[in-house]
Design a protein around this motif. Structure first.
Motif, PDB file in Angstrom:
ATOM      1  N   VAL A 125      37.622  29.311  48.862  1.00 20.40           N
ATOM      2  CA  VAL A 125      37.967  30.592  48.687  1.00 20.40           C
ATOM      3  C   VAL A 125      36.753  31.399  48.549  1.00 20.40           C
ATOM      4  CG1 VAL A 125      39.470  32.392  47.195  1.00 20.40           C
ATOM      5  CG2 VAL A 125      40.393  30.470  48.044  1.00 20.40           C
ATOM      6  N   GLN A 126      35.780  30.816  47.839  1.00 20.89           N
ATOM      7  CA  GLN A 126      34.535  31.600  47.488  1.00 20.89           C
ATOM      8  C   GLN A 126      33.727  32.083  48.700  1.00 20.89           C
ATOM      9  OE1 GLN A 126      36.024  29.022  45.539  1.00 20.89           O
ATOM     10  NE2 GLN A 126      35.007  28.888  43.659  1.00 20.89           N
ATOM     11  N   LEU A 127      33.641  30.656  49.570  1.00 23.33           N
ATOM     12  CA  LEU A 127      33.058  30.962  50.656  1.00 23.33           C
ATOM     13  C   LEU A 127      33.577  31.762  51.579  1.00 23.33           C
ATOM     14  CD1 LEU A 127      30.853  29.983  52.853  1.00 23.33           C
ATOM     15  CD2 LEU A 127      32.502  28.285  53.469  1.00 23.33           C
ATOM     16  N   ILE A 128      34.663  31.982  51.755  1.00 17.92           N
ATOM     17  CA  ILE A 128      35.626  32.849  52.622  1.00 17.92           C
ATOM     18  C   ILE A 128      35.362  34.427  52.162  1.00 17.92           C
ATOM     19  CG2 ILE A 128      37.974  33.839  53.736  1.00 17.92           C
ATOM     20  CD1 ILE A 128      38.609  30.734  53.862  1.00 17.92           C
ATOM     21  N   LEU A 129      35.485  34.595  50.878  1.00 23.66           N
ATOM     22  CA  LEU A 129      35.633  35.908  50.536  1.00 23.66           C
ATOM     23  C   LEU A 129      34.024  36.431  50.629  1.00 23.66           C
ATOM     24  CD1 LEU A 129      37.816  36.008  47.397  1.00 23.66           C
ATOM     25  CD2 LEU A 129      38.039  36.617  49.635  1.00 23.66           C
ATOM     26  N   ARG A 130      32.910  35.470  50.440  1.00 25.92           N
ATOM     27  CA  ARG A 130      31.599  35.790  50.377  1.00 25.92           C
ATOM     28  C   ARG A 130      31.341  36.080  51.874  1.00 25.92           C
ATOM     29  NH1 ARG A 130      27.458  34.603  47.426  1.00 25.92           N
ATOM     30  NH2 ARG A 130      28.857  34.990  45.603  1.00 25.92           N
ATOM     31  N   LEU A 131      31.891  35.607  52.891  1.00 25.54           N
ATOM     32  CA  LEU A 131      31.654  35.674  54.418  1.00 25.54           C
ATOM     33  C   LEU A 131      32.030  37.112  54.711  1.00 25.54           C
ATOM     34  CD1 LEU A 131      32.334  32.013  55.766  1.00 25.54           C
ATOM     35  CD2 LEU A 131      29.759  33.357  55.845  1.00 25.54           C
ATOM     36  N   LYS A 132      33.223  37.170  54.001  1.00 23.44           N
ATOM     37  CA  LYS A 132      34.043  38.515  54.372  1.00 23.44           C
ATOM     38  C   LYS A 132      33.228  39.614  53.965  1.00 23.44           C
ATOM     39  CE  LYS A 132      37.814  40.643  55.509  1.00 23.44           C
ATOM     40  NZ  LYS A 132      38.633  40.531  56.802  1.00 23.44           N
ATOM     41  N   SER A 133      32.597  39.701  52.700  1.00 24.32           N
ATOM     42  CA  SER A 133      31.831  40.788  52.157  1.00 24.32           C
ATOM     43  C   SER A 133      30.435  41.025  52.829  1.00 24.32           C
ATOM     44  CB  SER A 133      31.386  40.456  50.739  1.00 24.32           C
ATOM     45  OG  SER A 133      30.359  39.415  50.281  1.00 24.32           O
ATOM     46  N   LEU A 134      29.992  39.741  53.652  1.00 26.70           N
ATOM     47  CA  LEU A 134      29.053  39.901  54.223  1.00 26.70           C
ATOM     48  C   LEU A 134      29.220  40.568  55.931  1.00 26.70           C
ATOM     49  CD1 LEU A 134      27.171  36.594  53.480  1.00 26.70           C
ATOM     50  CD2 LEU A 134      26.246  38.819  52.979  1.00 26.70           C
ATOM     51  N   GLY A 135      30.242  40.748  56.031  1.00 30.19           N
ATOM     52  CA  GLY A 135      30.732  41.490  57.304  1.00 30.19           C
ATOM     53  C   GLY A 135      30.971  40.573  58.622  1.00 30.19           C
ATOM     54  N   PHE A 136      31.098  39.010  58.247  1.00 31.34           N
ATOM     55  CA  PHE A 136      31.391  38.266  59.354  1.00 31.34           C
ATOM     56  C   PHE A 136      32.696  38.653  59.640  1.00 31.34           C
ATOM     57  CE2 PHE A 136      27.838  35.949  57.460  1.00 31.34           C
ATOM     58  CZ  PHE A 136      27.085  35.497  58.531  1.00 31.34           C
ATOM     59  N   THR A 137      33.156  38.193  60.987  1.00 25.63           N
ATOM     60  CA  THR A 137      34.695  38.352  61.449  1.00 25.63           C
ATOM     61  C   THR A 137      35.375  37.160  61.124  1.00 25.63           C
ATOM     62  OG1 THR A 137      34.169  40.190  63.106  1.00 25.63           O
ATOM     63  CG2 THR A 137      36.180  38.789  63.446  1.00 25.63           C
ATOM     64  N   LEU A 138      36.365  37.056  60.544  1.00 23.01           N
ATOM     65  CA  LEU A 138      37.061  35.793  60.304  1.00 23.01           C
ATOM     66  C   LEU A 138      38.235  35.526  60.958  1.00 23.01           C
ATOM     67  CD1 LEU A 138      36.850  35.732  56.070  1.00 23.01           C
ATOM     68  CD2 LEU A 138      35.118  34.647  58.093  1.00 23.01           C
ATOM     69  N   ALA A 139      38.194  34.341  61.475  1.00 21.36           N
ATOM     70  CA  ALA A 139      39.361  34.019  62.422  1.00 21.36           C
ATOM     71  C   ALA A 139      40.143  32.659  62.079  1.00 21.36           C
ATOM     72  CB  ALA A 139      39.131  33.903  63.877  1.00 21.36           C
ATOM     73  N   LEU A 140      41.371  32.327  62.211  1.00 25.91           N
ATOM     74  CA  LEU A 140      41.788  31.200  61.830  1.00 25.91           C
ATOM     75  C   LEU A 140      42.418  30.525  63.139  1.00 25.91           C
ATOM     76  CD1 LEU A 140      42.715  29.510  59.256  1.00 25.91           C
ATOM     77  CD2 LEU A 140      44.809  30.546  59.406  1.00 25.91           C
ATOM     78  N   ALA A 141      42.069  29.205  63.518  1.00 26.35           N
ATOM     79  CA  ALA A 141      42.376  28.616  64.637  1.00 26.35           C
ATOM     80  C   ALA A 141      43.406  27.354  64.270  1.00 26.35           C
ATOM     81  CB  ALA A 141      41.278  28.235  65.457  1.00 26.35           C
ATOM     82  N   THR A 142      44.517  27.322  64.042  1.00 23.94           N
ATOM     83  CA  THR A 142      45.508  26.440  63.687  1.00 23.94           C
ATOM     84  C   THR A 142      46.566  25.975  64.332  1.00 23.94           C
ATOM     85  OG1 THR A 142      46.748  25.674  61.507  1.00 23.94           O
ATOM     86  CG2 THR A 142      46.464  28.164  62.196  1.00 23.94           C
ATOM     87  N   MET A 143      46.879  24.808  64.209  1.00 22.25           N
ATOM     88  CA  MET A 143      48.393  24.376  64.925  1.00 22.25           C
ATOM     89  C   MET A 143      49.457  24.345  63.941  1.00 22.25           C
ATOM     90  SD  MET A 143      47.576  23.261  67.957  1.00 22.25           S
ATOM     91  CE  MET A 143      46.477  24.873  67.990  1.00 22.25           C
ATOM     92  N   THR A 144      49.083  25.052  62.691  1.00 19.96           N
ATOM     93  CA  THR A 144      50.210  25.376  61.815  1.00 19.96           C
ATOM     94  C   THR A 144      51.067  26.498  62.483  1.00 19.96           C
ATOM     95  OG1 THR A 144      48.730  25.010  60.023  1.00 19.96           O
ATOM     96  CG2 THR A 144      50.498  26.283  59.380  1.00 19.96           C
ATOM     97  N   THR A 145      52.335  26.328  62.122  1.00 14.31           N
ATOM     98  CA  THR A 145      53.236  27.439  62.502  1.00 14.31           C
ATOM     99  C   THR A 145      53.354  28.552  61.401  1.00 14.31           C
ATOM    100  OG1 THR A 145      55.146  26.435  60.933  1.00 14.31           O
ATOM    101  CG2 THR A 145      54.783  25.460  63.078  1.00 14.31           C
ATOM    102  N   GLN A 146      53.996  29.673  62.040  1.00  9.55           N
ATOM    103  CA  GLN A 146      54.179  30.864  61.130  1.00  9.55           C
ATOM    104  C   GLN A 146      55.032  30.545  60.138  1.00  9.55           C
ATOM    105  OE1 GLN A 146      52.607  33.798  61.796  1.00  9.55           O
ATOM    106  NE2 GLN A 146      53.295  34.235  59.723  1.00  9.55           N
ATOM    107  N   PHE A 147      55.858  29.498  60.157  1.00  8.10           N
ATOM    108  CA  PHE A 147      56.754  29.179  58.812  1.00  8.10           C
ATOM    109  C   PHE A 147      55.792  28.701  57.683  1.00  8.10           C
ATOM    110  CE2 PHE A 147      59.005  25.806  56.759  1.00  8.10           C
ATOM    111  CZ  PHE A 147      60.294  26.564  56.293  1.00  8.10           C
ATOM    112  N   GLN A 148      54.791  27.803  58.067  1.00  4.39           N
ATOM    113  CA  GLN A 148      54.058  27.537  57.026  1.00  4.39           C
ATOM    114  C   GLN A 148      53.260  28.327  56.612  1.00  4.39           C
ATOM    115  OE1 GLN A 148      53.339  24.140  60.143  1.00  4.39           O
ATOM    116  NE2 GLN A 148      52.497  23.192  58.349  1.00  4.39           N
TER     117      GLN A 148
END
Length: 272
Positions: A125-148
């Motif tokens: 979580v700390q890493l993702i929030l830091r990357l977000k604050s630095l202006g990186f575009t964050l994407a999720l590539a998952t085989m998880t369903t919308q339900f999950q």
């Protein structure tokens, strides 16, 4: 076309993460299960319990993991969850009428754990929030369903208080959004097409051999984050991944070193 690259060339070796040219990256892409969250074990335990309850057989968790990995590797088309349920019914002669019924029971048995016990991996979580604050575009590539995803972002209080996945990530690509599953690179190509980006502008995080292979098939550099449930494929992962870390703290340190001024600004803000 699906490319099954199984090994790096003689001139390619797994590199130190400090060699990542982070300032040249624009898009950071994360897998979900086993990468962001520790979820693989609950699926193994769920399948083990179903085989015991409906097939009167006891199968150890390692065997279930190995069997599930092999199935997922060889089946990328259609509804992978229903296909695997069909496989379990036939192989273990489960006393269940249909794959749909078995899948429903799977969701019921695992849903409570996802809602009450699931959590993010340490330091992610700390890493993702830091990357977000630095202006990186964050994407999720998952085989998880919308339900999950809805459980994690709306019903799991522990996770929701740390980070809302559906708000923090700029693009969420799910099981429902692709035809072919990993190791097919479709999900990564879909993200690149969305942003009109090139592989060199992207960096992925994956825990499993199948996920790392999907990233490699898309031509994107991959950081393999350690997950115990991928140990069975550890040597194969080492042969194809670009980078490997045990904990997200290692990558967070790289981010802080690469962007020292921003890191100092964040620290000052925290102290004040």
């Amino acid at each position: 076309m699906l490319y099954y690259q199984t090994k790096k060339g003689d001139d390619e070796i797994m590199k130190d993460i400090n060699k990542i040219e982070l300032k040249k990256k624009k898009y950071i892409i994360f897998d979900m299960d086993g990468t962001l969250i520790d979820s693989i074990g609950v699926w193994n335990q769920t399948y083990q319990k179903l085989i015991e309850d409906y097939g009167n057989q006891t199968i150890n968790l390692e065997e279930i993991q190995k069997e599930r990995d092999a199935f997922l590797h060889n089946h990328q088309n259609g509804d992978i969850y229903l296909a695997y349920c069909t496989y379990l019914i036939k192989k273990y002669h489960l006393r269940i009428q249909s794959a749909e019924e078995l899948l429903k029971i799977c969701w019921e048995k695992s849903g409570e754990f996802f809602e009450k016990e699931m959590d993010f991996k340490e330091n992610v979580v700390q890493l993702i929030l830091r990357l977000k604050s630095l202006g990186f575009t964050l994407a999720l590539a998952t085989m998880t369903t919308q339900f999950q995803l809805d459980i994690y972002s709306k019903k799991n209080k522990r996770m929701r208080e740390q980070m809302d996945i559906l708000e923090v990530f700029d693009l969420v690509t799910r099981k429902e959004d692709v035809v072919n599953k990993k190791p097919n690179p479709e999900i990564y190509r879909k993200i690149m097409q969305h942003y009109h980006s090139t592989p060199s502008e992207c960096l992925t995080f994956e825990d499993s051999y199948t996920g790392v292979l999907a990233s490699r098939n898309a031509g994107i550099e991959c950081v393999n984050i350690y997950d115990q449930y991928a140990d069975i494929d550890r040597e194969k992962i080492r042969e194809i991944t670009d980078y490997s870390i045990k904990n997200y703290k290692e990558f967070l340190n790289l981010v802080n070193k690469t962007f020292p001024e921003e890191t100092e600004r964040v620290l000052r803000k925290t102290l004040n």
